[in-house]
Design a protein around this motif. Structure first.
Motif, PDB file in Angstrom:
ATOM      1  N   VAL A 182       0.818  -1.215   0.000  1.00 54.58           N
ATOM      2  CA  VAL A 182       0.000   0.000   0.000  1.00 54.58           C
ATOM      3  C   VAL A 182       0.854   1.268   0.000  1.00 54.58           C
ATOM      4  N   GLY A 183       1.754   1.369   0.967  1.00 56.94           N
ATOM      5  CA  GLY A 183       2.594   2.567   1.083  1.00 56.94           C
ATOM      6  C   GLY A 183       3.387   2.857  -0.177  1.00 56.94           C
ATOM      7  N   PRO A 184       4.173   1.883  -0.680  1.00 55.98           N
ATOM      8  CA  PRO A 184       4.943   2.125  -1.903  1.00 55.98           C
ATOM      9  C   PRO A 184       4.066   2.466  -3.113  1.00 55.98           C
ATOM     10  N   VAL A 185       2.909   1.806  -3.250  1.00 54.17           N
ATOM     11  CA  VAL A 185       2.023   2.077  -4.384  1.00 54.17           C
ATOM     12  C   VAL A 185       1.538   3.525  -4.344  1.00 54.17           C
ATOM     13  N   ILE A 186       1.126   3.978  -3.167  1.00 56.34           N
ATOM     14  CA  ILE A 186       0.651   5.360  -3.040  1.00 56.34           C
ATOM     15  C   ILE A 186       1.792   6.347  -3.317  1.00 56.34           C
ATOM     16  N   ALA A 187       2.981   6.052  -2.783  1.00 63.00           N
ATOM     17  CA  ALA A 187       4.125   6.944  -2.988  1.00 63.00           C
ATOM     18  C   ALA A 187       4.475   7.045  -4.468  1.00 63.00           C
ATOM     19  N   ILE A 188       4.468   5.909  -5.161  1.00 66.33           N
ATOM     20  CA  ILE A 188       4.779   5.918  -6.599  1.00 66.33           C
ATOM     21  C   ILE A 188       3.687   6.660  -7.371  1.00 66.33           C
ATOM     22  N   GLY A 189       2.430   6.393  -7.015  1.00 67.06           N
ATOM     23  CA  GLY A 189       1.312   7.021  -7.712  1.00 67.06           C
ATOM     24  C   GLY A 189       1.282   8.528  -7.565  1.00 67.06           C
ATOM     25  N   LEU A 190       1.803   9.039  -6.435  1.00 67.05           N
ATOM     26  CA  LEU A 190       1.808  10.487  -6.190  1.00 67.05           C
ATOM     27  C   LEU A 190       3.066  11.169  -6.713  1.00 67.05           C
ATOM     28  N   SER A 191       4.028  10.382  -7.203  1.00 65.78           N
ATOM     29  CA  SER A 191       5.279  10.964  -7.694  1.00 65.78           C
ATOM     30  C   SER A 191       5.038  11.756  -8.979  1.00 65.78           C
ATOM     31  N   PHE A 221      -0.197   6.630 -12.005  1.00 72.17           N
ATOM     32  CA  PHE A 221      -0.590   5.231 -11.823  1.00 72.17           C
ATOM     33  C   PHE A 221      -0.003   4.331 -12.903  1.00 72.17           C
ATOM     34  N   ALA A 222       0.308   4.888 -14.061  1.00 68.90           N
ATOM     35  CA  ALA A 222       0.979   4.084 -15.083  1.00 68.90           C
ATOM     36  C   ALA A 222       2.348   3.620 -14.583  1.00 68.90           C
ATOM     37  N   GLY A 223       2.988   4.459 -13.755  1.00 70.70           N
ATOM     38  CA  GLY A 223       4.251   4.064 -13.148  1.00 70.70           C
ATOM     39  C   GLY A 223       4.080   2.953 -12.128  1.00 70.70           C
ATOM     40  N   VAL A 224       2.947   2.983 -11.414  1.00 68.38           N
ATOM     41  CA  VAL A 224       2.636   1.898 -10.476  1.00 68.38           C
ATOM     42  C   VAL A 224       2.521   0.581 -11.228  1.00 68.38           C
ATOM     43  N   CYS A 225       1.786   0.591 -12.338  1.00 69.82           N
ATOM     44  CA  CYS A 225       1.608  -0.628 -13.130  1.00 69.82           C
ATOM     45  C   CYS A 225       2.953  -1.152 -13.639  1.00 69.82           C
ATOM     46  N   GLY A 226       3.796  -0.241 -14.124  1.00 71.38           N
ATOM     47  CA  GLY A 226       5.110  -0.653 -14.603  1.00 71.38           C
ATOM     48  C   GLY A 226       5.973  -1.232 -13.491  1.00 71.38           C
ATOM     49  N   ALA A 227       5.908  -0.619 -12.307  1.00 73.48           N
ATOM     50  CA  ALA A 227       6.704  -1.102 -11.173  1.00 73.48           C
ATOM     51  C   ALA A 227       6.247  -2.484 -10.740  1.00 73.48           C
ATOM     52  N   VAL A 228       4.930  -2.724 -10.720  1.00 72.44           N
ATOM     53  CA  VAL A 228       4.401  -4.029 -10.323  1.00 72.44           C
ATOM     54  C   VAL A 228       4.796  -5.093 -11.339  1.00 72.44           C
ATOM     55  N   PHE A 265      -5.368   2.349 -17.407  1.00 72.82           N
ATOM     56  CA  PHE A 265      -4.784   3.652 -17.080  1.00 72.82           C
ATOM     57  C   PHE A 265      -3.645   4.007 -18.032  1.00 72.82           C
ATOM     58  N   GLY A 266      -3.630   3.388 -19.180  1.00 75.17           N
ATOM     59  CA  GLY A 266      -2.586   3.667 -20.159  1.00 75.17           C
ATOM     60  C   GLY A 266      -1.479   2.626 -20.114  1.00 75.17           C
ATOM     61  N   MET A 267      -0.565   2.722 -21.058  1.00 78.04           N
ATOM     62  CA  MET A 267       0.554   1.777 -21.108  1.00 78.04           C
ATOM     63  C   MET A 267       1.453   1.972 -19.887  1.00 78.04           C
ATOM     64  N   PRO A 268       1.975   0.865 -19.323  1.00 79.71           N
ATOM     65  CA  PRO A 268       2.830   0.961 -18.133  1.00 79.71           C
ATOM     66  C   PRO A 268       4.080   1.807 -18.389  1.00 79.71           C
ATOM     67  N   VAL A 269       4.479   2.526 -17.365  1.00 82.56           N
ATOM     68  CA  VAL A 269       5.700   3.323 -17.417  1.00 82.56           C
ATOM     69  C   VAL A 269       6.743   2.663 -16.519  1.00 82.56           C
ATOM     70  N   PHE A 270       7.891   2.328 -17.090  1.00 82.77           N
ATOM     71  CA  PHE A 270       8.942   1.641 -16.339  1.00 82.77           C
ATOM     72  C   PHE A 270      10.031   2.636 -15.967  1.00 82.77           C
ATOM     73  N   SER A 271       9.986   3.080 -14.710  1.00 75.97           N
ATOM     74  CA  SER A 271      11.001   4.001 -14.188  1.00 75.97           C
ATOM     75  C   SER A 271      11.843   3.254 -13.161  1.00 75.97           C
ATOM     76  N   GLY A 293      -0.147  -6.166 -12.756  1.00 75.68           N
ATOM     77  CA  GLY A 293       0.328  -4.871 -13.220  1.00 75.68           C
ATOM     78  C   GLY A 293      -0.300  -4.479 -14.546  1.00 75.68           C
ATOM     79  N   MET A 294      -0.547  -5.448 -15.399  1.00 74.37           N
ATOM     80  CA  MET A 294      -1.195  -5.146 -16.681  1.00 74.37           C
ATOM     81  C   MET A 294      -2.659  -4.761 -16.490  1.00 74.37           C
ATOM     82  N   PHE A 295      -3.284  -5.292 -15.429  1.00 73.10           N
ATOM     83  CA  PHE A 295      -4.693  -5.002 -15.161  1.00 73.10           C
ATOM     84  C   PHE A 295      -4.880  -3.909 -14.108  1.00 73.10           C
ATOM     85  N   ALA A 296      -3.820  -3.175 -13.775  1.00 72.31           N
ATOM     86  CA  ALA A 296      -3.904  -2.102 -12.779  1.00 72.31           C
ATOM     87  C   ALA A 296      -4.229  -2.635 -11.398  1.00 72.31           C
ATOM     88  N   ALA A 297      -3.648  -3.794 -11.058  1.00 76.95           N
ATOM     89  CA  ALA A 297      -3.808  -4.355  -9.714  1.00 76.95           C
ATOM     90  C   ALA A 297      -2.444  -4.353  -9.030  1.00 76.95           C
TER      91      ALA A 297
END
Length: 447
Positions: free
Chosen positions: A91-100, A105-112, A235-241, A294-298
């Motif tokens: 939860v914590g990391p997902v929220i932190a990434i999503g707010l960056s 949220f595309a970055g969240v999907c890529g990270a997952v 939420f769009g194509m995943p972003v891999f950072s 990650g592909m399904f925004a989970a």
């Protein structure tokens, strides 16, 4: 004709039992399954439509992950009665990434996705730790699992977060007590089939009483749509950072350590030895499920210990029952209105069931520890004492670790991870890393 030589974990039950028992598992897990997407959606200020999508995809992917672990294929799946749910440690990391800024949220999907792929390749390395999990370690882990779940049950029994100023009111406690008494009565007086459904019967009876007392809130049922279809890349194509992916990899490393302990401990509970290869298959399945999620925004998935308590309480060890519950979760994800009805189960009723289920998890851990040699090996006393004392810090005094570095937070805020780390290290230092003689499995888990 049923094969009596078949292990209870692999036994296929009659269809009626499979569906009703699978429904029971799904009901127990549902609230926990939607909690994380609700928290994340609120923190990221998502629209109601996007929140519905996030809940549906989390449920859908939970079902896929559960089927993957229980049924398995090739080198994926531990093949135990494990219901998978979204890991709260993410939860914590997902929220932190999503707010960056610039990530979203595309970055969240890529990270997952990236962390899931990493887990699939890293699983064999972590699997080599299997020999460091003898009975004294697994006994500590199971005991801690049950103990750290008690606050959840107590929160439910008091009326849940929605109760607010009325939390702990007598009607809430009466409903929780009523559910617990129904579960006990069914286990004492009913036939074998109904005993297996004791938690479901208790939840239904408690829900009826709670609604009669005015606790039912079905407003969300009317608002929920009848049908939705989880689609990839909503939420769009995943972003891999790099930084988000590395952050999520740390979360997955924590989950691999936790999963190793869970697989071995659950194997002990259902009387099935979990080898190194079994554990590797389980962790590899977690990685694949997370990549799909990650592909399904989970989000990343891990075993729900609430359902392990249900396995102990009912004695039904069949992994196919839990596989059915995974299919049911996928179905509920497609029909949000059904999910809204399930989510309307009064918290007080869940509290009575939770106290029963989590209590037997603790009892199972104590039963394993009772078979550990404490008289001739005084080190085992130290291992158990230090492990439980340390693992309960996140539950009883979470502020203790507040000043720890950010990268350690996923480790120090999980009681199960702390139990794994402390017990494994102490056992290796004090007893050596040799494989101990296996203790007899739980007699309380019946056919």
């Amino acid at each position: 004709m049923m094969n009596t030589d078949q292990h209870p974990v692999d036994r296929v039950l009659p269809k009626r039992q499979m569906i009703t028992l699978g429904l029971q598992h799904m009901l127990v897990a549902y609230i926990g399954a939607i909690a994380v997407p609700l928290i994340v959606a609120s923190a990221l200020k998502m629209s109601p439509a996007d929140t519905t999508v996030l809940i549906s995809t989390a449920l859908f992917c939970s079902g896929i992950s559960t089927v993957l672990q229980t049924v398995g294929f090739w080198k994926f799946g531990v093949r135990l009665p494990i219901l998978q749910g979204v890991a709260f440690s993410s939860v914590g990391p997902v929220i932190a990434i999503g707010l960056s800024p610039g990530v979203g949220f595309a970055g969240v999907c890529g990270a997952v996705i990236g962390a899931g792929v990493f887990t699939m390749f890293a699983a064999p390395l972590v699997g080599r730790l299997r020999r460091f999990f003898p009975p004294v370690v697994t006994g500590c882990i199971v005991t801690v699992i049950g103990l750290q779940l008690f606050p959840v049950a107590y929160q439910w029994a008091g009326g849940g977060e929605a109760a607010r100023q009325h939390f702990g009111a007598l009607p809430f406690l009466c409903v929780a007590l009523f559910v617990a008494l129904v579960i006990l009565a069914v286990n004492r007086f009913a036939n074998a089939f109904l005993r297996n459904l004791s938690v479901l019967i208790g939840l239904v009876a408690g829900s009826v009483l709670a609604c009669a007392l005015g606790m039912g809130d079905f407003a969300n049922v009317a608002q929920a749509p009848w049908f939705t279809m989880p689609l990839p890349f909503h939420f769009g194509m995943p972003v891999f950072s790099l930084v988000p992916v590395m952050t999520m990899i740390v979360v997955m490393v924590v989950q691999m350590v936790e999963s190793m302990g869970l697989f071995v401990a659950i194997g002990d509970i259902v009387e099935k030895n979990i080898s190194e290869e079994d554990a590797v298959r389980g962790m590899r399945a977690n990685g694949l499920a997370s990549a799909i999620a990650g592909m399904f925004a989970a989000f990343p998935f891990i075993a729900f210990m609430e359902n392990v308590g249900l396995v102990i309480l009912t004695g039904v060890r069949s992994r196919w029952v839990v596989a059915v519950s995974g299919v049911l979760m996928c179905v509920v994800a497609l029909v949000p209105k059904i999910g809204a009805v399930v989510a309307s189960t009064p918290s007080a009723a869940l509290g009575g069931a939770g106290i029963a289920m989590f209590g037997v998890v603790v009892a199972a851990g104590v039963q394993t520890l009772a078979k550990v040699d404490f008289e001739k090996n005084r080190y085992n006393v130290l291992i158990v004492g230090f492990t439980i004392a340390t693992a309960l810090i996140p539950v009883m005094a979470p502020q203790v670790f507040k000043q720890m570095p950010d990268w350690t937070q996923p480790f120090v805020h999980s009681g199960v991870v702390l139990a794994c780390l402390v017990s494994v290290v102490l056992n290796a230092v004090l007893n050596g890393a040799h494989e101990e003689e296996a203790v007899p499995a739980h007699s309380m888990v019946r056919e």
